[in-house]
Scaffold this motif. Sequence first.
Motif, PDB file in Angstrom:
ATOM      1  N   GLU A  82      15.568  11.324  -5.507  1.00  0.00           N
ATOM      2  CA  GLU A  82      14.300  11.893  -5.048  1.00  0.00           C
ATOM      3  C   GLU A  82      13.170  11.545  -6.014  1.00  0.00           C
ATOM      4  OE1 GLU A  82      16.035  15.127  -7.688  1.00  0.00           O
ATOM      5  OE2 GLU A  82      16.752  13.572  -6.319  1.00  0.00           O
ATOM      6  N   HIS A  83      13.463  11.466  -7.308  1.00  0.00           N
ATOM      7  CA  HIS A  83      12.436  11.072  -8.265  1.00  0.00           C
ATOM      8  C   HIS A  83      12.089   9.593  -8.102  1.00  0.00           C
ATOM      9  CE1 HIS A  83      13.363  14.585 -11.244  1.00  0.00           C
ATOM     10  NE2 HIS A  83      12.808  14.987 -10.115  1.00  0.00           N
ATOM     11  N   TRP A  84      13.096   8.772  -7.815  1.00  0.00           N
ATOM     12  CA  TRP A  84      12.830   7.344  -7.611  1.00  0.00           C
ATOM     13  C   TRP A  84      11.937   7.142  -6.394  1.00  0.00           C
ATOM     14  CZ3 TRP A  84      13.598   3.381  -4.087  1.00  0.00           C
ATOM     15  CH2 TRP A  84      13.515   2.072  -4.596  1.00  0.00           C
ATOM     16  N   MET A  85      12.219   7.876  -5.299  1.00  0.00           N
ATOM     17  CA  MET A  85      11.369   7.774  -4.109  1.00  0.00           C
ATOM     18  C   MET A  85       9.958   8.252  -4.404  1.00  0.00           C
ATOM     19  SD  MET A  85      12.461   6.386  -1.339  1.00  0.00           S
ATOM     20  CE  MET A  85      11.255   7.065  -0.210  1.00  0.00           C
ATOM     21  N   MET A  86       9.834   9.310  -5.176  1.00  0.00           N
ATOM     22  CA  MET A  86       8.510   9.816  -5.510  1.00  0.00           C
ATOM     23  C   MET A  86       7.777   8.874  -6.458  1.00  0.00           C
ATOM     24  SD  MET A  86       7.642  12.383  -3.803  1.00  0.00           S
ATOM     25  CE  MET A  86       8.382  13.572  -2.677  1.00  0.00           C
ATOM     26  N   ARG A  87       8.529   8.087  -7.211  1.00  0.00           N
ATOM     27  CA  ARG A  87       7.882   7.080  -8.056  1.00  0.00           C
ATOM     28  C   ARG A  87       7.174   6.046  -7.179  1.00  0.00           C
ATOM     29  NH1 ARG A  87       8.736   6.292 -13.143  1.00  0.00           N
ATOM     30  NH2 ARG A  87      10.678   7.497 -13.080  1.00  0.00           N
ATOM     31  N   LEU A  88       7.853   5.582  -6.137  1.00  0.00           N
ATOM     32  CA  LEU A  88       7.248   4.648  -5.189  1.00  0.00           C
ATOM     33  C   LEU A  88       6.076   5.294  -4.457  1.00  0.00           C
ATOM     34  CD1 LEU A  88      10.007   3.111  -5.629  1.00  0.00           C
ATOM     35  CD2 LEU A  88       9.840   2.454  -3.233  1.00  0.00           C
ATOM     36  N   PHE A  89       6.326   6.507  -3.981  1.00  0.00           N
ATOM     37  CA  PHE A  89       5.300   7.209  -3.222  1.00  0.00           C
ATOM     38  C   PHE A  89       4.054   7.469  -4.072  1.00  0.00           C
ATOM     39  CE2 PHE A  89       3.561  11.425  -2.003  1.00  0.00           C
ATOM     40  CZ  PHE A  89       3.001  11.068  -0.786  1.00  0.00           C
ATOM     41  N   GLY A  90       4.256   7.913  -5.314  1.00  0.00           N
ATOM     42  CA  GLY A  90       3.117   8.177  -6.183  1.00  0.00           C
ATOM     43  C   GLY A  90       2.324   6.924  -6.488  1.00  0.00           C
ATOM     44  N   SER A  91       3.022   5.796  -6.662  1.00  0.00           N
ATOM     45  CA  SER A  91       2.328   4.542  -6.923  1.00  0.00           C
ATOM     46  C   SER A  91       1.499   4.121  -5.722  1.00  0.00           C
ATOM     47  CB  SER A  91       3.348   3.459  -7.281  1.00  0.00           C
ATOM     48  OG  SER A  91       2.705   2.223  -7.499  1.00  0.00           O
ATOM     49  N   ARG A  92       2.111   4.207  -4.533  1.00  0.00           N
ATOM     50  CA  ARG A  92       1.378   3.809  -3.322  1.00  0.00           C
ATOM     51  C   ARG A  92       0.230   4.766  -3.042  1.00  0.00           C
ATOM     52  NH1 ARG A  92      -1.601   2.347  -0.579  1.00  0.00           N
ATOM     53  NH2 ARG A  92      -1.531   1.414   1.517  1.00  0.00           N
ATOM     54  N   LEU A  93       0.448   6.057  -3.255  1.00  0.00           N
ATOM     55  CA  LEU A  93      -0.608   7.045  -3.059  1.00  0.00           C
ATOM     56  C   LEU A  93      -1.756   6.796  -4.030  1.00  0.00           C
ATOM     57  CD1 LEU A  93      -1.640   9.665  -1.774  1.00  0.00           C
ATOM     58  CD2 LEU A  93      -0.252  10.938  -3.428  1.00  0.00           C
ATOM     59  N   SER A  95      -2.644   3.970  -5.371  1.00  0.00           N
ATOM     60  CA  SER A  95      -3.352   2.775  -4.916  1.00  0.00           C
ATOM     61  C   SER A  95      -4.317   3.123  -3.787  1.00  0.00           C
ATOM     62  CB  SER A  95      -2.341   1.727  -4.452  1.00  0.00           C
ATOM     63  OG  SER A  95      -2.965   0.711  -3.701  1.00  0.00           O
ATOM     64  N   GLN A  96      -3.873   3.965  -2.862  1.00  0.00           N
ATOM     65  CA  GLN A  96      -4.736   4.340  -1.733  1.00  0.00           C
ATOM     66  C   GLN A  96      -5.922   5.172  -2.193  1.00  0.00           C
ATOM     67  OE1 GLN A  96      -3.975   3.049   1.082  1.00  0.00           O
ATOM     68  NE2 GLN A  96      -5.030   4.157   2.710  1.00  0.00           N
ATOM     69  N   LEU A  97      -5.675   6.080  -3.122  1.00  0.00           N
ATOM     70  CA  LEU A  97      -6.756   6.938  -3.598  1.00  0.00           C
ATOM     71  C   LEU A  97      -7.830   6.153  -4.352  1.00  0.00           C
ATOM     72  CD1 LEU A  97      -4.627   9.968  -4.845  1.00  0.00           C
ATOM     73  CD2 LEU A  97      -6.190   9.960  -2.885  1.00  0.00           C
ATOM     74  N   LYS A  98      -7.408   5.089  -5.028  1.00  0.00           N
ATOM     75  CA  LYS A  98      -8.363   4.323  -5.835  1.00  0.00           C
ATOM     76  C   LYS A  98      -8.943   3.116  -5.098  1.00  0.00           C
ATOM     77  CE  LYS A  98      -6.470   5.719 -10.286  1.00  0.00           C
ATOM     78  NZ  LYS A  98      -5.874   5.289 -11.579  1.00  0.00           N
ATOM     79  N   ALA A  99      -8.520   2.905  -3.860  1.00  0.00           N
ATOM     80  CA  ALA A  99      -9.039   1.771  -3.095  1.00  0.00           C
ATOM     81  C   ALA A  99     -10.483   2.022  -2.686  1.00  0.00           C
ATOM     82  CB  ALA A  99      -8.187   1.536  -1.856  1.00  0.00           C
ATOM     83  N   PRO A 100     -11.329   0.981  -2.697  1.00  0.00           N
ATOM     84  CA  PRO A 100     -12.703   1.156  -2.225  1.00  0.00           C
ATOM     85  C   PRO A 100     -12.730   1.652  -0.786  1.00  0.00           C
ATOM     86  CG  PRO A 100     -12.440  -0.954  -3.332  1.00  0.00           C
ATOM     87  CD  PRO A 100     -11.063  -0.386  -3.164  1.00  0.00           C
ATOM     88  N   LYS A 101     -13.685   2.498  -0.482  1.00  0.00           N
ATOM     89  CA  LYS A 101     -13.835   3.031   0.873  1.00  0.00           C
ATOM     90  C   LYS A 101     -14.567   1.988   1.727  1.00  0.00           C
ATOM     91  CE  LYS A 101     -12.040   7.060  -0.105  1.00  0.00           C
ATOM     92  NZ  LYS A 101     -11.694   6.817  -1.535  1.00  0.00           N
ATOM     93  N   ILE A 102     -13.820   1.350   2.613  1.00  0.00           N
ATOM     94  CA  ILE A 102     -14.391   0.310   3.472  1.00  0.00           C
ATOM     95  C   ILE A 102     -14.770   0.924   4.798  1.00  0.00           C
ATOM     96  CG2 ILE A 102     -13.984  -1.938   4.534  1.00  0.00           C
ATOM     97  CD1 ILE A 102     -14.003  -1.955   1.500  1.00  0.00           C
ATOM     98  N   ASP A 103     -16.025   0.731   5.193  1.00  0.00           N
ATOM     99  CA  ASP A 103     -16.507   1.252   6.462  1.00  0.00           C
ATOM    100  C   ASP A 103     -15.759   0.586   7.610  1.00  0.00           C
ATOM    101  OD1 ASP A 103     -18.025   2.436   8.443  1.00  0.00           O
ATOM    102  OD2 ASP A 103     -19.609   0.925   8.325  1.00  0.00           O
ATOM    103  N   LEU A 104     -15.347   1.401   8.596  1.00  0.00           N
ATOM    104  CA  LEU A 104     -14.610   0.852   9.736  1.00  0.00           C
ATOM    105  C   LEU A 104     -15.389  -0.227  10.459  1.00  0.00           C
ATOM    106  CD1 LEU A 104     -12.965   4.055  11.262  1.00  0.00           C
ATOM    107  CD2 LEU A 104     -11.785   2.075  10.312  1.00  0.00           C
ATOM    108  N   ALA A 105     -16.709  -0.059  10.498  1.00  0.00           N
ATOM    109  CA  ALA A 105     -17.536  -1.064  11.178  1.00  0.00           C
ATOM    110  C   ALA A 105     -17.845  -2.252  10.290  1.00  0.00           C
ATOM    111  CB  ALA A 105     -18.840  -0.422  11.651  1.00  0.00           C
ATOM    112  N   GLY A 106     -17.545  -2.122   9.005  1.00  0.00           N
ATOM    113  CA  GLY A 106     -17.765  -3.236   8.093  1.00  0.00           C
ATOM    114  C   GLY A 106     -19.208  -3.434   7.692  1.00  0.00           C
ATOM    115  N   HIS A 107     -20.074  -2.395   7.874  1.00  0.00           N
ATOM    116  CA  HIS A 107     -21.487  -2.541   7.571  1.00  0.00           C
ATOM    117  C   HIS A 107     -21.811  -2.035   6.165  1.00  0.00           C
ATOM    118  CE1 HIS A 107     -22.073  -3.675  11.663  1.00  0.00           C
ATOM    119  NE2 HIS A 107     -21.785  -2.477  12.148  1.00  0.00           N
ATOM    120  N   ASP A 108     -22.768  -2.672   5.551  1.00  0.00           N
ATOM    121  CA  ASP A 108     -23.347  -2.208   4.287  1.00  0.00           C
ATOM    122  C   ASP A 108     -22.317  -2.027   3.186  1.00  0.00           C
ATOM    123  OD1 ASP A 108     -25.805  -2.039   5.603  1.00  0.00           O
ATOM    124  OD2 ASP A 108     -25.347  -0.010   6.309  1.00  0.00           O
ATOM    125  N   MET A 109     -21.252  -2.823   3.208  1.00  0.00           N
ATOM    126  CA  MET A 109     -20.248  -2.761   2.160  1.00  0.00           C
ATOM    127  C   MET A 109     -20.105  -4.121   1.507  1.00  0.00           C
ATOM    128  SD  MET A 109     -19.158   0.290   1.895  1.00  0.00           S
ATOM    129  CE  MET A 109     -17.789  -0.040   0.808  1.00  0.00           C
TER     130      MET A 109
END
Length: 445
Positions: A82-93, A95-109
Motif C-alpha cells: 500500500e505504501h508502494w502504491m501511494m508512492r506512485l500515486f503521490g508522485s503522479r498527484l 505532478s498534476q498539482l504543479k502542472a500549469p493550468k492550461i485553458d480548455l479553449a487554449g486562449h491567452d496561455m
Amino acid sequence: MPPEAARVSDIACSRLGDALDACARGSPTGLELLARHSVPRLLAVAQQFLATPEDIETVVHDTLGLAWHDAWRFQPADEPPEHWMMRLFGSRLNSQLKAPKIDLAGHDMPRLDIGTDPIALPPPLTRPEALSPYRLWAMAERLPPASVSSRLKARLTDALMLLENARNMPLTPSGEPADPRLFSPAIARRMRLSRLSRRTMEKLNHYVARPLERSAFALWRHQIPGSTWIERQGLPRHVIEACHASQLEIDVAPRELQHELDYQGAFPDRKQRHRIGNRLLWDGNWDVSLTAFLASRRMHFIADIWYHRRRLEQSHSYHRLAERLARGKPIVSHSDGVILDRPERILAYLRRYHRYMESIACFGFDDRLSKDPMSVAVDRHGQLIKLNKGLHRLAMSQVIGVPSIQVRVRAIHRQWWCHTAGEARGQQALDRVLATLPSCRPRTD
C-alpha cells in the motif's frame, strides 16, 4: 487501530501485493485486481487535493498505468504494497498539482514552440511531505472509499482490452510487441522486413564482425606487430565496451550536459558517420561542431509535452503532428511499430512520453530500461559532449530535474587519449585512460 480494522487492512494489503505480483508477471488480471482494491481509495484521497472530476480520474487512471509498467520494481521486503502504491500515486498527484493550468479553449496561455531558441528549464520537481506514502495511506484509511464513475470504469476497461490486444501484436525490429494504440496493419510488412534485416545484421556482427574485432583488440592489447595500425584505425569500440563497460560509465548531473554533437556538421559523409560509430578514437575537429542541447528539437518536444501534461491536445507537438496528418504525411516509424494516422494515435504517442516522465519523476532515471546506454564523447580537452543515443532520455531528465544520471563514453578524441596515455601503449594505455575518465565533466563553455 482496532484489531478488527488491522486484520481488514492486512487482508487488503495482501491482495494488493498479489495484484502487483501478477502485474509484474504481465498478467492483465493483475491490473484488474489492482483496480478493484486501489481505485476507490485513490479516488477518495485525490478528491481532497483536486477540484475537477476529470483531473481526479486522470491521476487515478495514470497511477494504475504506472503501477502496471513499474510493478517489477516492487520489493515486499522494502515496503508494504500500500505504501508502494501511494508512492506512485503521490508522485503522479504532485505532478498534476504543479502542472500549469492550461485553458480548455487554449486562449491567452503561453505555449512552448518547436523553435531554435534555448528553452528555460522549470524548477526541479520536488514532492512535499504532505504527499508522502505514509501520510497518503493514513488518509486513505480514514476516508470512506469513493464510488467509481462510469467514465472511469470505461477508461479502465479500455486499458484492460489494450493489454489483451497487446498479446497478439507483431514484434517490432527490436523484439518488443508493438503498442496496439499506435500500430496499424498497414506497416506490418515493413516491420517484418526491418526485423529480418536487423536480425541478419546481428548475426553477421555476432559471427563475423565481433570475432574479428576481438582478435584485433587482443593484438593491440599485447602490442603484437600490427597493433600500431589497429590504433591508427581508432580501436574497436564494441569490444572495449564489452570488456570495460562499467569503467566507461560516469555519473553526471544531467542539466550540466549542455552541448550535443552535430553529426552532419562533424561528419558530412554518411559512410563516414556509419564507420565512426564502430571506433573508440575519433580524429579531427568534430568536437567543434556542436549545438546547444536546450535549443534542440528533442528538448523542445519533451518540454512541450511536460508543460502541457494536463492538456496534451493543447501542445504544439500535438498540433504539429495533426497538421502533418491533415497534409496526408503522418509520422511513420517501422522500427518502433508506430503510425500516427489518427488523432487518437497522436495523443497516445504523446501520452507514452508523458508516462515515461512520470516514471522518472517517481523512481528517478534508470538506464537499465533503455535499449542503449546514454552515450557521450570526450573532446580534446577531456570534456563530455552528448552523442545521439539517449537524447529524449536526457531531455526528460533535464526537464524533471533529476539530480544524477549515468552516461557511457563511446568516443574519445585522439588528442586527449594521447595526452592521457602518455608513453604507455596497449592495455597500459587503456588502463590510464579508464582511470582518468571519472574526472571528466560536461563541457559548459
